[in-house]
Design an enzyme around this catalytic site. Structure first.
Site, short mmCIF file in Angstrom:
data_model
loop_
_atom_site.label_atom_id
_atom_site.label_comp_id
_atom_site.label_asym_id
_atom_site.label_seq_id
_atom_site.Cartn_x
_atom_site.Cartn_y
_atom_site.Cartn_z
N SER A 1 -8.65 -11.42 78.96
CA SER A 1 -7.65 -10.39 78.68
C SER A 1 -7.70 -9.92 77.23
O SER A 1 -6.92 -9.06 76.83
CB SER A 1 -6.24 -10.91 79.01
N ASN B 1 1.34 -20.62 78.87
CA ASN B 1 2.29 -19.94 79.77
C ASN B 1 3.58 -19.56 79.06
O ASN B 1 4.08 -18.45 79.23
CB ASN B 1 2.58 -20.82 80.99
N THR C 1 20.55 28.00 90.99
CA THR C 1 20.48 26.95 92.01
C THR C 1 19.42 27.45 92.98
O THR C 1 19.29 28.67 93.17
CB THR C 1 21.83 26.74 92.75
N HIS C 2 18.66 26.57 93.56
CA HIS C 2 17.53 26.94 94.43
C HIS C 2 16.53 27.84 93.71
O HIS C 2 15.83 28.62 94.35
CB HIS C 2 18.02 27.65 95.71
N SER D 1 -7.50 29.32 76.19
CA SER D 1 -8.47 29.16 77.27
C SER D 1 -9.86 29.42 76.72
O SER D 1 -10.03 30.25 75.83
CB SER D 1 -8.15 30.16 78.39
N LYS E 1 -4.95 33.95 76.73
CA LYS E 1 -4.12 32.85 77.20
C LYS E 1 -3.48 32.03 76.09
O LYS E 1 -4.08 31.76 75.06
CB LYS E 1 -4.95 31.88 78.07
N ASN F 1 -1.45 28.54 76.61
CA ASN F 1 -1.02 27.63 77.67
C ASN F 1 -0.10 26.53 77.16
O ASN F 1 -0.32 25.98 76.09
CB ASN F 1 -2.25 26.98 78.32
N GLU G 1 2.69 20.45 80.24
CA GLU G 1 2.05 20.11 81.51
C GLU G 1 1.59 18.65 81.50
O GLU G 1 1.73 17.92 82.49
CB GLU G 1 0.84 21.01 81.75
N TYR H 1 3.65 -20.02 86.82
CA TYR H 1 2.65 -19.06 86.34
C TYR H 1 1.48 -18.96 87.31
O TYR H 1 1.03 -19.95 87.88
CB TYR H 1 2.12 -19.47 84.95
N GLN I 1 -1.27 -11.94 84.38
CA GLN I 1 -2.00 -11.30 83.28
C GLN I 1 -2.03 -9.78 83.48
O GLN I 1 -2.21 -9.03 82.53
CB GLN I 1 -3.42 -11.88 83.24
N LYS J 1 0.18 -6.70 81.59
CA LYS J 1 0.05 -6.15 80.24
C LYS J 1 -0.45 -4.72 80.13
O LYS J 1 0.17 -3.90 79.45
CB LYS J 1 -0.87 -7.06 79.41
N1 ARG Z 1 -4.10 -14.44 79.21
C1 ARG Z 1 -3.10 -15.10 79.99
C2 ARG Z 1 -2.11 -14.06 80.50
O1 ARG Z 1 -2.08 -13.03 79.96
C3 ARG Z 1 -2.38 -16.11 79.18
C4 ARG Z 1 -1.78 -17.22 79.98
C5 ARG Z 1 -2.86 -18.04 80.58
N2 ARG Z 1 -2.34 -19.22 81.22
C6 ARG Z 1 -3.06 -19.89 82.08
N3 ARG Z 1 -2.52 -20.93 82.61
N4 ARG Z 1 -4.28 -19.54 82.44
O2 ARG Z 1 -1.39 -14.29 81.45
#
Ligand code: ARG
Length: 458
Positions: A24, A111, A156-157, A278, A284, A286, A291, A318, A323, A326
Site C-alpha cells: 500500500s 492494526n 419549477t419543472h 474549443s 466557444k 465552455n 461540468e 482486522y 487496506q 484509503k
Molecule cells: N497497510 C495496512 C493497511 O493499510 C496496514 C495494516 C496491516 N496489518 C496487517 N495485519 N497486515 O491496512
C-alpha cells in the site's frame, strides 16, 4: 528468511509482483506525517510507563524527528518491498539509529497504528474542508448581496413559475452548504478518538497508558473496545457520505451555472479564468470547470459505495480488505478540496446579466399567481380565481401578449372584481416585494437571510 519485518516464520519470499499487489506504500505514504506523529506519542508513552528506558525513548524520538524533517523535504525513499508506510518508516528508523529502533513497535500492532493514522489524518483534513466550505459560502453571500433586487424567473419543472430575487436563488446553495458544514463538524467527534493501544485486536500485556498517548496526539477520547478500535471504519464512511451529499449540492449548482451560461439563458457569464475554449470552434467559451465538478460527483459516490461494500462482509477484527479504505478516501478528499476551491472562484468572479434577467422576468406568465391571489383577496374562492386567471392567460397566448398588456375591459369579461390596481400587482417587482412571508423572496426577507448568513460566517 524473506527479509520482511514479519519474515521469521517464512521459508521463501514472495515474488516481486505478488509483493506489489499487497503493498500500500504507493498511496499510504500520504500518511507519513501522521504515522510519525503517532509513533512519537506511542514511544513517549512507553517511556512514561517505564516500558522503555529514557535513553531508548530519546534515541527513537530523535530518529523519528530526523525522519520527519526528511519527510517534510520530500527526501524519504519509500520501497515496495517494505509494503506500507508503517514498515517503511520502521525500516528507515532502524537503518538510522540501529536495532533500538525495533523497540518502537512494543505494545502496538500495525492494526491499531493504521487506524490511528487514519483518525489523525481525517481529523485535520475535515477542518480544512470546513474552512473551504465557508470561503465558498462567503463568495455566494457576496454575489447575493449584489443581487437582492435583481429579479429573476423562478422555476419549477424548469418552466417559469414565479418571479424571485436572484439573491434568494443563490442563497439556497448557502443553506445546503451550511448543512454540509454541520455534518462535517458533527462527524469530528467520531473521528476524534484514539485506537492506539488496541494492539492487533485484544489489547496488550504491557502496562501501557492509552489515555496518555491519546492526549499526546490531541484526541479527546479512546475507543472502549480494542476490537472495535481496529475494526471501525465508520468515520471514513461518514466522511465519504458527507462528501457525496455535498458533491450532490455542488453538482446541482454546477448544472445551473452551465444552463445559465448558455446563449438560451445568458443569465450569467463566467470569467475567462474559469472557462475554456474549443480546439475547433473559435467562438466557444465552455463552462468546463462546472461540468467537471458535476462529473466528479460520480467518483465520490463510487468511493462511498466502494467502502460500504468492502466493509459489509468482513468478520472481526482486522482483515487486509480494510487496506482498501484509503485510495477512495484520498481521492474523495482531493475531489472535494479541488471542487470547493474552483467553485468559490467561479462564483466570486462570474458576471450576473441583470438586464437579461430583468427582461426574462417581464416576458412570461410568471405573474399569473399574482392575478389569482388578487381575486382571492377580493373574496373569490382560490380555485375559481385559478380558473379565471387560466382563461386570461389563454386569451393572452392567443393574442401573443402578456397579462400586463391585456386591457382592463378584456380582463373584466372574466371577472368584474378586476380593477385598475391589478396592474400594480402584476408588476414582477411587486410579485417579489410582496412576498414577506418568513423565508420568502421579498427583498426584506432576503436581507434578513443575508444578515443571518453573515452572522453564521463570523
Ligand atoms: N497497510 C495496512 C493497511 O493499510 C496496514 C495494516 C496491516 N496489518 C496487517 N495485519 N497486515 O491496512
Amino acid at each position: 528468511m524473506s527479509g520482511k519485518a514479519w519474515g521469521g516464520r517464512f521459508q521463501k519470499s514472495a515474488e516481486q509482483w505478488v509483493d506489489e499487489f499487497g503493498a500500500s506504500i504507493g498511496f499510504d505514504q500520504q500518511l507519513v506525517t501522521e504515522d510519525i506523529e503517532g509513533s512519537i506519542a506511542h514511544v513517549t508513552m512507553l517511556g512514561a510507563c517505564n516500558i522503555l528506558t529514557t535513553e531508548e525513548v530519546d534515541a527513537i524520538k530523535d530518529g523519528l524527528q530526523q525522519l520527519k524533517v526528511k519527510a517534510d523535504n520530500n527526501e524519504l525513499e519509500f520501497k515496495v518491498e517494505n509494503e506500507d508506510i508503517h514498515l517503511n518508516l520502521e525500516k528507515m528508523l532502524t537503518d538510522l539509529i540501529g536495532p533500538v529502533g525495533g523497540k518502537l513497535h512494543t505494545g502496538r500492532s500495525r492494526n491499531d497504528q493504521v487506524a490511528t493514522d487514519m483518525h489523525l489524518f481525517l481529523k485535520k483534513r475535515v477542518v480544512e474542508v470546513i474552512e473551504l466550505i465557508e470561503k465558498f459560502q462567503a463568495a455566494i453571500v457576496e454575489q447575493a448581496e449584489d443581487n437582492v433586487e435583481t429579479l429573476a424567473p423562478g422555476y419549477t419543472h424548469l418552466q417559469r413559475a414565479q418571479p424571485i430575487s436572484f439573491a434568494h436563488h443563490l442563497m439556497t446553495y448557502f443553506w445546503m452548504l451550511e448543512r454540509d458544514k454541520q455534518r462535517f463538524t458533527e462527524s469530528v467527534k467520531r473521528i476524534d478518538i484514539s485506537p492506539l493501544g488496541a494492539g492487533a485486536l485484544a489489547g496488550t500485556t504491557f502496562p501501557i497508558d492509552r489515555e496518555l498517548s491519546a492526549k499526546l496526539m490531541g484526541f479527546s477520547a479512546v475507543y472502549q473496545n480494542s476490537i472495535d478500535a481496529v475494526s471501525d471504519r465508520d468515520f471514513i464512511v461518514e466522511f465519504l457520505s458527507n462528501s457525496s451529499l455535498m458533491m450532490a449540492h455542488l453538482s446541482r449548482f454546477a448544472e445551473e451555472i452551465i444552463l445559465w451560461s448558455t446563449d438560451e439563458f445568458k443569465f450569467i457569464e463566467l470569467d475567462d479564468a474559469f472557462s475554456t475554449g474549443s480546439s475547433i470552434m473559435p467562438q466557444k467559451k465552455n463552462p468546463d470547470m462546472a461540468e467537471l465538478i458535476r462529473g466528479k460527483a460520480g467518483r465520490t459516490y463510487g468511493n462511498l459505495m466502494g467502502l460500504l461494500t468492502v466493509l459489509k462482509g468482513i468478520p472481526l477484527a482486522y482483515n487486509k480488505d480494510m487496506q482498501e479504505d484509503k485510495e477512495g478516501m484520498f481521492d474523495t478528499l482531493h475531489t472535494v478540496v479541488g471542487s470547493l476551491k474552483i467553485f468559490e472562484g467561479m462564483v466570486r468572479t462570474m458576471t450576473v446579466n441583470k438586464e437579461i434577467l430583468h427582461k426574462a422576468v417581464h416576458n412570461d406568465f410568471s405573474n399569473a399567481t399574482e392575478l389569482a391571489d388578487y381575486l382571492a383577496t377580493k373574496g373569490m374562492p382560490f380555485r375559481e380565481a385559478h380558473e379565471v386567471t387560466g382563461k386570461l392567460v389563454f386569451t393572452c397566448i392567443q393574442k401573443g401578449i402578456y397579462l400586463l398588456d391585456l386591457p382592463l375591459e378584456e380582463m373584466q369579461k372574466e371577472s368584474t372584481l378586476l380593477e385598475e390596481d391589478v396592474y400594480e400587482v402584476l408588476a414582477p417587482v411587486a410579485a417579489v416585494q410582496r412576498r414577506h412571508s418568513l423565508g420568502g423572496t421579498g427583498f426584506d426577507q432576503v436581507k434578513i437571510q443575508l444578515a443571518q448568513a453573515q452572522a453564521l460566517l463570523k
